[in-house]
Enzyme design. Structure first.
Site, PDB file in Angstrom:
ATOM      1  N   GLN A  49       0.828  -1.219   0.000  1.00 41.33           N
ATOM      2  CA  GLN A  49       0.000   0.000   0.000  1.00 41.33           C
ATOM      3  C   GLN A  49       0.861   1.268   0.000  1.00 41.33           C
ATOM      4  O   GLN A  49       0.736   2.137  -0.879  1.00 41.33           O
ATOM      5  CB  GLN A  49      -0.897   0.022   1.246  1.00 41.33           C
ATOM      6  CG  GLN A  49      -1.606   1.369   1.435  1.00 41.33           C
ATOM      7  CD  GLN A  49      -2.325   1.499   2.769  1.00 41.33           C
ATOM      8  OE1 GLN A  49      -3.534   1.389   2.813  1.00 41.33           O
ATOM      9  NE2 GLN A  49      -1.596   1.753   3.848  1.00 41.33           N
ATOM     10  N   SER A 170       6.592   1.641  13.645  1.00 37.01           N
ATOM     11  CA  SER A 170       5.147   1.466  13.813  1.00 37.01           C
ATOM     12  C   SER A 170       4.669   1.794  15.225  1.00 37.01           C
ATOM     13  O   SER A 170       5.353   1.512  16.213  1.00 37.01           O
ATOM     14  CB  SER A 170       4.800   0.006  13.507  1.00 37.01           C
ATOM     15  OG  SER A 170       3.496  -0.302  13.945  1.00 37.01           O
ATOM     16  N   GLU A 172       2.647   0.126  16.659  1.00 35.54           N
ATOM     17  CA  GLU A 172       2.526  -1.188  17.320  1.00 35.54           C
ATOM     18  C   GLU A 172       3.635  -1.370  18.365  1.00 35.54           C
ATOM     19  O   GLU A 172       3.477  -2.146  19.310  1.00 35.54           O
ATOM     20  CB  GLU A 172       2.582  -2.293  16.254  1.00 35.54           C
ATOM     21  CG  GLU A 172       2.394  -3.718  16.753  1.00 35.54           C
ATOM     22  CD  GLU A 172       0.961  -4.119  17.072  1.00 35.54           C
ATOM     23  OE1 GLU A 172       0.022  -3.369  16.741  1.00 35.54           O
ATOM     24  OE2 GLU A 172       0.781  -5.194  17.681  1.00 35.54           O
ATOM     25  N   TYR A 194       5.593  -9.071  15.740  1.00 41.44           N
ATOM     26  CA  TYR A 194       5.749  -7.965  14.775  1.00 41.44           C
ATOM     27  C   TYR A 194       6.230  -6.701  15.496  1.00 41.44           C
ATOM     28  O   TYR A 194       7.184  -6.057  15.051  1.00 41.44           O
ATOM     29  CB  TYR A 194       4.401  -7.705  14.081  1.00 41.44           C
ATOM     30  CG  TYR A 194       4.358  -6.409  13.296  1.00 41.44           C
ATOM     31  CD1 TYR A 194       4.847  -6.336  11.992  1.00 41.44           C
ATOM     32  CD2 TYR A 194       3.814  -5.246  13.856  1.00 41.44           C
ATOM     33  CE1 TYR A 194       4.807  -5.140  11.270  1.00 41.44           C
ATOM     34  CE2 TYR A 194       3.765  -4.055  13.139  1.00 41.44           C
ATOM     35  CZ  TYR A 194       4.262  -4.014  11.854  1.00 41.44           C
ATOM     36  OH  TYR A 194       4.218  -2.819  11.149  1.00 41.44           O
TER      37      TYR A 194
HETATM   38  P1  NAP Z   1       2.112  -3.963   3.016  1.00 39.47           P
HETATM   39  O1  NAP Z   1       1.048  -3.441   2.105  1.00 39.47           O
HETATM   40  O2  NAP Z   1       1.877  -5.212   3.772  1.00 39.47           O
HETATM   41  O3  NAP Z   1       3.454  -4.143   2.125  1.00 39.47           O
HETATM   42  C1  NAP Z   1       4.540  -4.882   2.603  1.00 39.47           C
HETATM   43  C2  NAP Z   1       5.607  -4.942   1.516  1.00 39.47           C
HETATM   44  O4  NAP Z   1       6.735  -5.665   1.995  1.00 39.47           O
HETATM   45  C3  NAP Z   1       5.155  -5.624   0.225  1.00 39.47           C
HETATM   46  O5  NAP Z   1       5.567  -4.844  -0.877  1.00 39.47           O
HETATM   47  C4  NAP Z   1       5.920  -6.950   0.242  1.00 39.47           C
HETATM   48  O6  NAP Z   1       6.262  -7.420  -1.039  1.00 39.47           O
HETATM   49  C5  NAP Z   1       7.201  -6.508   0.941  1.00 39.47           C
HETATM   50  N1  NAP Z   1       7.981  -7.628   1.465  1.00 39.47           N
HETATM   51  C6  NAP Z   1       7.574  -8.590   2.328  1.00 39.47           C
HETATM   52  N2  NAP Z   1       8.577  -9.469   2.556  1.00 39.47           N
HETATM   53  C7  NAP Z   1       9.649  -9.052   1.824  1.00 39.47           C
HETATM   54  C8  NAP Z   1      10.970  -9.511   1.643  1.00 39.47           C
HETATM   55  N3  NAP Z   1      11.422 -10.629   2.241  1.00 39.47           N
HETATM   56  N4  NAP Z   1      11.797  -8.834   0.816  1.00 39.47           N
HETATM   57  C9  NAP Z   1      11.354  -7.722   0.174  1.00 39.47           C
HETATM   58  N5  NAP Z   1      10.112  -7.231   0.285  1.00 39.47           N
HETATM   59  C10 NAP Z   1       9.267  -7.874   1.118  1.00 39.47           C
HETATM   60  O7  NAP Z   1       2.526  -2.829   4.077  1.00 39.47           O
HETATM   61  P2  NAP Z   1       2.149  -1.272   4.121  1.00 39.47           P
HETATM   62  O8  NAP Z   1       0.843  -1.101   4.799  1.00 39.47           O
HETATM   63  O9  NAP Z   1       2.384  -0.686   2.791  1.00 39.47           O
HETATM   64  O10 NAP Z   1       3.225  -0.754   5.170  1.00 39.47           O
HETATM   65  C11 NAP Z   1       4.523  -0.354   4.746  1.00 39.47           C
HETATM   66  C12 NAP Z   1       5.482  -0.441   5.912  1.00 39.47           C
HETATM   67  O11 NAP Z   1       5.038   0.420   6.965  1.00 39.47           O
HETATM   68  C13 NAP Z   1       5.604  -1.819   6.551  1.00 39.47           C
HETATM   69  O12 NAP Z   1       6.943  -1.960   6.991  1.00 39.47           O
HETATM   70  C14 NAP Z   1       4.677  -1.761   7.747  1.00 39.47           C
HETATM   71  O13 NAP Z   1       5.097  -2.670   8.735  1.00 39.47           O
HETATM   72  C15 NAP Z   1       4.861  -0.327   8.171  1.00 39.47           C
HETATM   73  N6  NAP Z   1       3.730   0.305   8.840  1.00 39.47           N
HETATM   74  C16 NAP Z   1       2.512   0.295   8.263  1.00 39.47           C
HETATM   75  C17 NAP Z   1       1.457   0.937   8.874  1.00 39.47           C
HETATM   76  C18 NAP Z   1       0.076   0.966   8.247  1.00 39.47           C
HETATM   77  O14 NAP Z   1      -0.881   1.306   8.949  1.00 39.47           O
HETATM   78  N7  NAP Z   1      -0.057   0.674   6.967  1.00 39.47           N
HETATM   79  C19 NAP Z   1       1.655   1.596  10.098  1.00 39.47           C
HETATM   80  C20 NAP Z   1       2.930   1.598  10.652  1.00 39.47           C
HETATM   81  C21 NAP Z   1       3.976   0.958  10.011  1.00 39.47           C
HETATM   82  P3  NAP Z   1       5.590  -8.710  -1.743  1.00 39.47           P
HETATM   83  O15 NAP Z   1       4.599  -8.150  -2.716  1.00 39.47           O
HETATM   84  O16 NAP Z   1       6.740  -9.345  -2.433  1.00 39.47           O
HETATM   85  O17 NAP Z   1       4.993  -9.550  -0.668  1.00 39.47           O
HETATM   86  O1  G4F Z   2      -6.250  -3.611  10.870  1.00 35.99           O
HETATM   87  P1  G4F Z   2      -5.435  -4.393  11.832  1.00 35.99           P
HETATM   88  O2  G4F Z   2      -5.101  -5.784  11.451  1.00 35.99           O
HETATM   89  O3  G4F Z   2      -4.142  -3.503  12.110  1.00 35.99           O
HETATM   90  P2  G4F Z   2      -3.064  -3.502  13.286  1.00 35.99           P
HETATM   91  O4  G4F Z   2      -2.969  -4.807  13.960  1.00 35.99           O
HETATM   92  O5  G4F Z   2      -3.340  -2.318  14.149  1.00 35.99           O
HETATM   93  O6  G4F Z   2      -1.715  -3.313  12.476  1.00 35.99           O
HETATM   94  C1  G4F Z   2      -1.611  -2.355  11.427  1.00 35.99           C
HETATM   95  O7  G4F Z   2      -1.222  -1.114  11.981  1.00 35.99           O
HETATM   96  C2  G4F Z   2       0.085  -1.107  12.605  1.00 35.99           C
HETATM   97  C3  G4F Z   2       0.312   0.304  13.137  1.00 35.99           C
HETATM   98  O8  G4F Z   2      -0.265   0.424  14.414  1.00 35.99           O
HETATM   99  C4  G4F Z   2       1.104  -1.499  11.565  1.00 35.99           C
HETATM  100  F1  G4F Z   2       2.353  -1.434  12.104  1.00 35.99           F
HETATM  101  C5  G4F Z   2       0.807  -2.892  11.045  1.00 35.99           C
HETATM  102  O9  G4F Z   2       1.737  -3.242  10.030  1.00 35.99           O
HETATM  103  C6  G4F Z   2      -0.594  -2.887  10.425  1.00 35.99           C
HETATM  104  O10 G4F Z   2      -0.574  -2.057   9.284  1.00 35.99           O
HETATM  105  O11 G4F Z   2      -6.180  -4.458  13.248  1.00 35.99           O
HETATM  106  C7  G4F Z   2      -6.635  -3.302  13.901  1.00 35.99           C
HETATM  107  C8  G4F Z   2      -7.501  -3.699  15.097  1.00 35.99           C
HETATM  108  C9  G4F Z   2      -6.842  -4.736  16.019  1.00 35.99           C
HETATM  109  O12 G4F Z   2      -7.022  -4.325  17.351  1.00 35.99           O
HETATM  110  C10 G4F Z   2      -7.634  -6.014  15.763  1.00 35.99           C
HETATM  111  O13 G4F Z   2      -7.727  -6.880  16.893  1.00 35.99           O
HETATM  112  O14 G4F Z   2      -8.701  -4.306  14.610  1.00 35.99           O
HETATM  113  C11 G4F Z   2      -8.978  -5.423  15.422  1.00 35.99           C
HETATM  114  N1  G4F Z   2      -9.850  -6.362  14.679  1.00 35.99           N
HETATM  115  C12 G4F Z   2     -11.085  -6.745  15.053  1.00 35.99           C
HETATM  116  N2  G4F Z   2     -11.563  -7.622  14.183  1.00 35.99           N
HETATM  117  C13 G4F Z   2      -9.529  -6.984  13.535  1.00 35.99           C
HETATM  118  C14 G4F Z   2     -10.631  -7.796  13.222  1.00 35.99           C
HETATM  119  N3  G4F Z   2      -8.424  -6.930  12.763  1.00 35.99           N
HETATM  120  C15 G4F Z   2      -8.408  -7.680  11.634  1.00 35.99           C
HETATM  121  N4  G4F Z   2      -7.318  -7.612  10.839  1.00 35.99           N
HETATM  122  N5  G4F Z   2      -9.461  -8.497  11.288  1.00 35.99           N
HETATM  123  C16 G4F Z   2     -10.588  -8.596  12.063  1.00 35.99           C
HETATM  124  O15 G4F Z   2     -11.540  -9.344  11.754  1.00 35.99           O
END
Ligand code: NAP
Ligand code: G4F
Length: 380
Positions: A49, A170, A172, A194
C-alpha cells in the site's frame, strides 16, 4: 562508488521504461556541485500500500523512483506496472544481504525508503521467526547495504552528500501503552512478534545514526489506510464486507475485537511525511498520526451507515479473530511532526471510511463481486 556504476543487480526487464528524462526534482536535503538534477529514491515494499502511494508522490516531485521486488514471478509486479508505469524495478529480498548490496550499487539512490516487512500482526505469531528475519533483521541488511556501498566504517564517517535512509517504524511498538497520547518519548511495550521486530529495527536505525553518523530516521506511523489496503486489515475487511453485503454477495461479516481503538489516517497523507523527514537538516524520528482515535465498533457502524445499513443486522463476532495479546488503544501525539515538518493530515476518519466503502462498491460492481486487486486476503 561511482554514480550508475556496477550494474550487478538483476533489473526486472518487463516493460521497465527508462525514466532518465523525468523533470528535475524539487530540491530537498543537501545540495552541492555534485548533486545531480534528478534525485533518485529506492523503495523496498513497492508492491505494498505505502510503496505505491510513496512512489506516486516522489514521481510527482520529479524523482527517479526504483522499487525493490522479490521472487521470480511476483504477481504484484503486474499491479505496480499498471499503476506506476514510470517506476523502475530491481530485484532483491530483505532476506538476502547480497541482493540488497547489489540493488543499492545498481540504483545509486539519494534516498532509501525501507517499507518492506511482514506487516500483518496476526501472521507474526504464526511465523514469528520469519517476521524477525524480514521485519527486524531486514532493517539491518538494508542499513548494511547502504553502509558498505557508501564506504562507511567505524573509522570512516560519511562525507558530504550521503544516502538518506527512512525506516517504517510502527505505533505497534507502543503496544500496552504507558501513556496517552503517544509521542516520540513514550516507552515501547510491544505486544506481538511484529511489534518486537519493529522495535529492533527502530533502535537499530537510531544506532546507525549515532554510531556511523548516517542520515537514518524512523517514522513511527500510526495506522493508515486506503482503497489499496490489504484485505486482511480491519478497515479494508470492513469496507469490502459492507460492499459485498450491500450488493447481495454476502450476508454476514465476521470480526474479532470490536472494542480495540486505533488512530486511523489516510495513507496518501502519511507518505508525504516520510518524504519530509528525509528533507530535514538534522536526522531525527517522528510520530505521525491524526491524534484522534476510534474503536473498531465505530468504524463498523460508520461503514454500514455509508450504504444505509444497520451493522447489527450483519456483524458477527468470532473468537477466531481474537489475538493472543491485543493493543487496546492507540492515539498519536503528532506535535513534533506538525511543528518541525509542517505536516498535518488532509483526510479525516469519516472521509476515509466513505472513500474506502465507495471504492469497494465500485470495484465489486465492475468485477462481478471479485476483489482481485489482490493486496491480500483475510488468511488468519
Ligand atoms: P504492506 O502493504 O503489507 O506491504 C509490505 C511490503 O513488503 C510488500 O511490498 C511486500 O512485497 C514486501 N515484502 C515482504 N517481505 C519481503 C521480503 N522478504 N523482501 C522484500 N520485500 C518484502 O505494508 P504497508 O501497509 O504498505 O506498510 C509499509 C510499511 O510500513 C511496513 O513496513 C509496515 O510494517 C509499516 N507500517 C505500516 C502501517 C500501516 O498502517 N499501513 C503503520 C505503521 C507501520 P511482496 O509483494 O513481495 O509480498
Ligand atoms: O487492521 P489491523 O489488522 O491492524 P493492526 O494490527 O493495528 O496493524 C496495522 O497497523 C500497525 C500500526 O499500528 C502497523 F504497524 C501494522 O503493520 C498494520 O498495518 O487491526 C486493527 C484492530 C486490532 O485491534 C484487531 O484486533 O482491529 C482489530 N480487529 C477486530 N476484528 C480486527 C478484526 N483486525 C483484523 N485484521 N481483522 C478482524 O476481523
Amino acid at each position: 562508488m561511482s554514480k550508475r556504476a556496477g550494474a550487478t543487480a538483476a533489473v526486472v526487464s518487463v516493460s521497465c521504461p527508462d525514466v532518465a528524462q523525468s523533470p528535475a526534482a524539487t530540491a530537498v536535503g543537501p545540495t552541492d556541485a555534485e548533486t545531480p538534477l534528478t534525485r533518485s529514491a529506492l523503495i523496498t515494499g513497492i508492491t505494498g500500500q505505502d510503496g505505491s502511494y510513496l512512489a506516486e508522490h516522489l514521481l510527482a516531485q520529479g524523482y527517479e523512483v526504483w522499487g525493490l521486488v522479490r521472487g521470480q514471478a511476483n504477481p504484484r509486479v503486474r499491479l505496480v506496472r499498471q499503476l506506476l508505469e514510470e517506476v523502475r524495478l530491481v530485484r532483491g529480498d530483505l532476506l538476502d544481504q547480497g541482493s540488497l548490496i547489489s540493488a543499492v550499487e545498481r540504483v545509486q539512490p539519494d534516498e532509501v525508503y525501507n517499507l518492506a516487512a511482514i506487516s500483518y500482526v496476526p501472521m507474526s505469531w504464526q511465523q514469528a521467526e520469519l517476521t524477525g528475519e524480514v521485519t527486524g533483521l531486514g532493517v539491518l541488511r538494508v542499513l548494511e547495504a547502504i553502509r558498505v556501498c557508501s564506504g562507511i566504517s567505524a573509522s570512516r564517517s560519511p562525507a558530504g552528500r550521503q544516502i538518506r535512509f527512512y525506516q517504517a517504524s510502527s505505533s505497534e511498538m507502543f503496544g500496552k501503552v504507558r501513556e496517552s497520547p503517544q509521542s516520540e518519548q513514550t516507552p515501547f511495550h510491544p505486544r506481538s512478534p511484529y511489534g518486537v521486530a519493529k522495535a529492533y529495527g527502530h533502535h537499530l536505525t537510531q544506532n546507525y545514526r549515532e554510531s556511523y553518523g548516517m542520515f537514518a530516521v524512523s517514522g513511527i506511523l500510526f495506522n493508515h489506510e486506503s482503497p489499496r489496503r490489504g484485505a486482511e486489515f480491519v478497515t479494508r475487511k470492513v469496507s469490502l464486507g459492507v460492499a459485498k453485503i450491500k450488493l447481495g454477495y454476502e450476508r454476514q461479516l465476521r470480526l474479532g475485537n470490536l472494542g480495540a481503538s486505533r488512530d486511523w489516517g489516510f495513507a496518501g497523507d502519511y507518505v508525504r511525511a516520510m518524504h519530509m523527514m528525509l528533507g530535514q537538516d538534522v536526522p531525527t524520528d517522528y510520530v505521525v498520526g491524526t491524534g484522534v482515535t476510534h474503536s473498531v465498533g465505530e468504524l463498523v457502524e460508520l461503514a454500514f451507515g455509508v450504504v444505509g445499513l444497520d451493522w447489527q443486522d450483519h456483524v458477527v463476532t468470532d473468537a477466531a479473530f481474537i489475538r493472543p495479546a491485543e493493543v487496546d488503544r492507540l492515539c498519536a501525539n503528532p506535535a513534533k511532526a506538525a511543528s518541525e515538518l509542517g505536516w498535518k493530515p488532509k483526510i479525516g476518519f469519516e472521509e476515509l471510511v466513505t472513500m474506502m466503502v465507495e471504492a469497494d462498491l465500485e470495484l465489486l460492481s465492475v468485477s462481478g463481486g471479485h476483489a482481485d486487486d489482490s493486496f491480500g486476503s483475510d488468511a488468519w
